[in-house]
Motif scaffolding. Structure first.
Motif, mmCIF file in Angstrom:
data_model
loop_
_atom_site.group_PDB
_atom_site.id
_atom_site.type_symbol
_atom_site.label_atom_id
_atom_site.label_comp_id
_atom_site.label_asym_id
_atom_site.label_seq_id
_atom_site.Cartn_x
_atom_site.Cartn_y
_atom_site.Cartn_z
ATOM 1 N N THR A 68 9.537 3.200 -4.911
ATOM 2 C CA THR A 68 8.390 2.880 -5.756
ATOM 3 C C THR A 68 8.407 1.372 -6.009
ATOM 4 O O THR A 68 9.267 0.654 -5.502
ATOM 5 N N PHE A 69 7.473 0.884 -6.813
ATOM 6 C CA PHE A 69 7.428 -0.548 -7.104
ATOM 7 C C PHE A 69 8.722 -1.009 -7.764
ATOM 8 O O PHE A 69 9.240 -2.092 -7.458
ATOM 9 N N THR A 70 9.255 -0.205 -8.677
ATOM 10 C CA THR A 70 10.450 -0.621 -9.393
ATOM 11 C C THR A 70 11.643 -0.754 -8.464
ATOM 12 O O THR A 70 12.395 -1.739 -8.526
ATOM 13 N N THR A 71 11.852 0.223 -7.594
ATOM 14 C CA THR A 71 12.980 0.135 -6.659
ATOM 15 C C THR A 71 12.772 -0.998 -5.656
ATOM 16 O O THR A 71 13.723 -1.680 -5.275
ATOM 17 N N ALA A 72 11.519 -1.226 -5.243
ATOM 18 C CA ALA A 72 11.241 -2.311 -4.292
ATOM 19 C C ALA A 72 11.468 -3.670 -4.929
ATOM 20 O O ALA A 72 11.960 -4.604 -4.279
ATOM 21 N N LEU A 105 6.716 4.584 -14.428
ATOM 22 C CA LEU A 105 6.506 3.281 -13.796
ATOM 23 C C LEU A 105 7.714 2.370 -13.990
ATOM 24 O O LEU A 105 8.013 1.530 -13.130
ATOM 25 N N ALA A 106 8.407 2.535 -15.113
ATOM 26 C CA ALA A 106 9.567 1.695 -15.393
ATOM 27 C C ALA A 106 10.862 2.270 -14.833
ATOM 28 O O ALA A 106 11.876 1.570 -14.802
ATOM 29 N N GLU A 107 10.850 3.513 -14.392
ATOM 30 C CA GLU A 107 12.084 4.178 -13.966
ATOM 31 C C GLU A 107 12.633 3.560 -12.686
ATOM 32 O O GLU A 107 11.921 3.375 -11.706
ATOM 33 N N PHE A 108 13.904 3.240 -12.735
ATOM 34 C CA PHE A 108 14.568 2.683 -11.570
ATOM 35 C C PHE A 108 15.739 3.544 -11.107
ATOM 36 O O PHE A 108 15.798 3.975 -9.961
ATOM 37 N N GLY A 161 0.813 -1.208 0.000
ATOM 38 C CA GLY A 161 0.000 0.000 0.000
ATOM 39 C C GLY A 161 0.848 1.260 0.000
ATOM 40 O O GLY A 161 0.536 2.249 -0.679
ATOM 41 N N GLU A 162 1.927 1.240 0.759
ATOM 42 C CA GLU A 162 2.836 2.390 0.788
ATOM 43 C C GLU A 162 3.487 2.613 -0.570
ATOM 44 O O GLU A 162 3.589 3.752 -1.046
ATOM 45 N N LEU A 163 3.922 1.514 -1.205
ATOM 46 C CA LEU A 163 4.530 1.634 -2.529
ATOM 47 C C LEU A 163 3.520 2.131 -3.556
ATOM 48 O O LEU A 163 3.852 2.936 -4.438
ATOM 49 N N LEU A 164 2.272 1.652 -3.441
ATOM 50 C CA LEU A 164 1.232 2.090 -4.358
ATOM 51 C C LEU A 164 0.970 3.585 -4.206
ATOM 52 O O LEU A 164 0.821 4.311 -5.207
ATOM 53 N N VAL A 167 10.872 -5.877 -14.784
ATOM 54 C CA VAL A 167 9.976 -7.033 -14.859
ATOM 55 C C VAL A 167 10.441 -7.986 -15.962
ATOM 56 O O VAL A 167 10.443 -9.214 -15.795
ATOM 57 N N VAL A 168 10.828 -7.416 -17.107
ATOM 58 C CA VAL A 168 11.363 -8.236 -18.193
ATOM 59 C C VAL A 168 12.591 -9.007 -17.720
ATOM 60 O O VAL A 168 12.727 -10.215 -17.956
ATOM 61 N N ALA A 169 13.497 -8.305 -17.036
ATOM 62 C CA ALA A 169 14.711 -8.964 -16.548
ATOM 63 C C ALA A 169 14.388 -10.051 -15.537
ATOM 64 O O ALA A 169 14.969 -11.146 -15.579
ATOM 65 N N LEU A 170 13.466 -9.767 -14.625
ATOM 66 C CA LEU A 170 13.092 -10.747 -13.603
ATOM 67 C C LEU A 170 12.509 -12.002 -14.248
ATOM 68 O O LEU A 170 12.832 -13.135 -13.856
ATOM 69 N N ALA A 171 11.642 -11.820 -15.242
ATOM 70 C CA ALA A 171 11.048 -12.966 -15.928
ATOM 71 C C ALA A 171 12.111 -13.785 -16.647
ATOM 72 O O ALA A 171 12.115 -15.024 -16.573
#
Length: 500
Positions: A192-196, A179-182, A42-45, A350-354
């Protein structure tokens, strides 16, 4: 054969989405609840949502305002301002963040993150809106002024509704990039979600926590795509007839000329002068600290080699899809083409993780090898190659191929002697776009690059993360210099029609 190749390309593009969906189903609803419905998510969102909303609003205001001044006002030196407003695209967001945080270490707040990403991304709104301004019929504006509407009323009631598609498209680009920025947000220490996801990956490798966060991030991307389509609507904005060419009469700013120039100068100064000045300062400091020029040269060579290989592979993969979309129009061709766009909208992490998980489980001998890294680049940057290839195919008459076939020429021979020469301009443009994108790619490279492989982006990241700003500056300067040609091409093509 072409159809089979296009299907294989679409399957690769959709691989990250398929992996996230499969992992979610395999984990089960109870596992998803435990990992997703918790306070940290929730915090990241909240952090991600408020940064996306704030950045999109700021970029919309700055992009539309700057485009109006350049395209519709009497502000002096409009061509120069156009080039300067596009130039920030040559500075990657994580380099911009490095420049600011190295000068102002206390910038690690929401306001700091909002400032940096806005200055990095507002050209994504400025460019399409400026192009849309040039396509507007000035007769409508003249008629509105003749009816007694003020300049502000003409903008709100006549111009802005016609800019909706361009504004929404630019805003979507800003939101998806954010959203994709890290790198930029990790450097600013804004979670954010990406850094997390990256932190989870470093802590638990390919654990379920990182994958579920990736699933939430993908869902946000899909929601943004659907929202943009819904808001865009189906209303048409084109004239039914060509009409007579009518030059645009710029709105006289008079006493507002000085404030307008001051505003443009402040925007360009913050977005371009500050990062370049910071790079210059740290370059001077780095030179006095005995830089390792051999390592810099080796890293640059590695980056150029990877970028060239990725450009060749990605452009080759784009050929069947782009060709099929033109020569075999239909639902299947459209679906295959759109699949590549959907795959590229997935954040790089996400691409890299997959690909990390799949390569370990299915093909462990490919883990942390160049082919997997090139596959990630292809998924991320396929549309940059497909769009120019399709444009070239649209302008290539099928008559030549039909005549060659009737004369007995084989399919490989027609490909070598007719198809490829006709598509050469599009192939070259697509390869150049992919090449420049790979030069500054950070996230997927960090996770997938073979052990010991250093690119300009990862070498810069390693030095800047250790607060060695002087050592990081040369890598950033080379990335900016390599990104400059694409920016010059964008500004040159888009400024046609400006007269002063």
């Amino acid at each position: 054969m072409t159809l089979a190749l296009a299907v294989a390309v679409a399957a690769l593009a959709l691989l990250p989405l398929g992996y996230i969906a499969w992992y979610t189903v395999d984990l089960g609803w109870a596992g998803v609840q435990d990992l997703v419905f918790r306070p940290r998510v929730g915090e990241l969102l909240w952090n991600t949502a408020r940064l996306v909303v704030g950045t999109v609003l700021c970029c919309a205001v700055l992009g539309v305002g700057a485009a109006w001044l350049v395209e519709r006002s009497s502000v002096p030196a409009r061509r120069l301002w156009h080039v300067l407003l596009v130039a920030p695209l040559a500075v990657p967001a994580f380099v911009n963040s490095y420049a600011w945080i190295s000068l102002l270490p206390d910038l690690d707040t929401y306001a700091g993150a909002l400032l940096v990403v806005t200055l990095s991304y507002f050209p994504f709104v400025y460019l399409p809106v400026a192009a849309a301004f040039r396509g507007l019929d000035p007769a409508l504006e003249e008629t509105a002024r003749g009816l007694g509407l003020s300049t502000g009323a003409v903008f709100l009631r006549v111009q802005l509704p016609q800019l909706r598609v361009a504004l929404l498209g630019g805003s979507l680009l800003v939101a998806l990039h954010l959203l994709a920025e890290f790198g930029a947000l990790q450097m600013l220490r804004y979670p954010t979600f990406t850094t997390a996801i990256y932190d989870q990956y470093r802590a638990t490798f390919n654990g379920p926590g990182a994958t579920m966060l990736a699933g939430v991030l993908v869902l946000l991307c899909l929601l943004l795509l659907l929202a943009e389509i819904r808001l865009r609507g189906r209303r048409g904005y084109a004239r039914t007839g060509r009409g007579a060419a009518r030059p645009v009469v710029p709105v006289a700013l008079r006493g507002l000329t000085a404030p307008a120039l001051l505003g443009l100068a402040a925007l360009v100064g913050l977005a371009l002068a500050v990062p370049l000045a910071s790079l210059g300062y740290w370059m001077a400091r780095g030179a006095s600290a005995a830089l390792d020029w051999d390592a810099l040269a080796t890293t640059t060579g590695t980056t150029l080699a990877l970028a060239a290989a990725a450009a060749a592979v990605t452009t080759a993969m784009a050929l069947p899809t782009g060709w099929l979309a033109v020569r075999a129009r239909g639902r299947i061709a459209t679906l295959l083409e759109r699949s590549t766009y959907l795959g590229s909208s997935v954040p790089g992490i996400v691409v890299a993780l997959a690909l990390v998980t799949l390569s370990i489980r299915v093909t462990p001998w490919l883990y942390q090898t160049v082919p997997v890294l090139l596959a990630a680049y292809a998924i991320l940057f396929l549309p940059r190659a497909i769009v120019p290839v399709r444009g070239a195919a649209e302008q290539s008459p099928p008559l030549y191929d039909d005549v060659a076939a009737s004369l007995g020429s084989s399919a490989p021979d027609r490909l070598r002697r007719i198809t490829l020469p006709l598509l050469a301009p599009g192939i070259g443009a697509g390869a150049a776009l992919v090449f420049l994108a790979v030069v500054t790619e950070l996230t997927a490279t960090l996770l997938l690059a073979p052990t010991g492989t250093r690119t300009l982006a990862t070498a810069f990241w390693s030095a800047s993360s250790a607060l060695e700003y002087g050592a990081a500056a040369p890598y950033a300067v080379i990335m900016v210099l390599l990104s400059a040609p694409a920016t010059v091409l964008l500004s040159r093509d888009a400024r046609r029609g400006l007269t002063t």
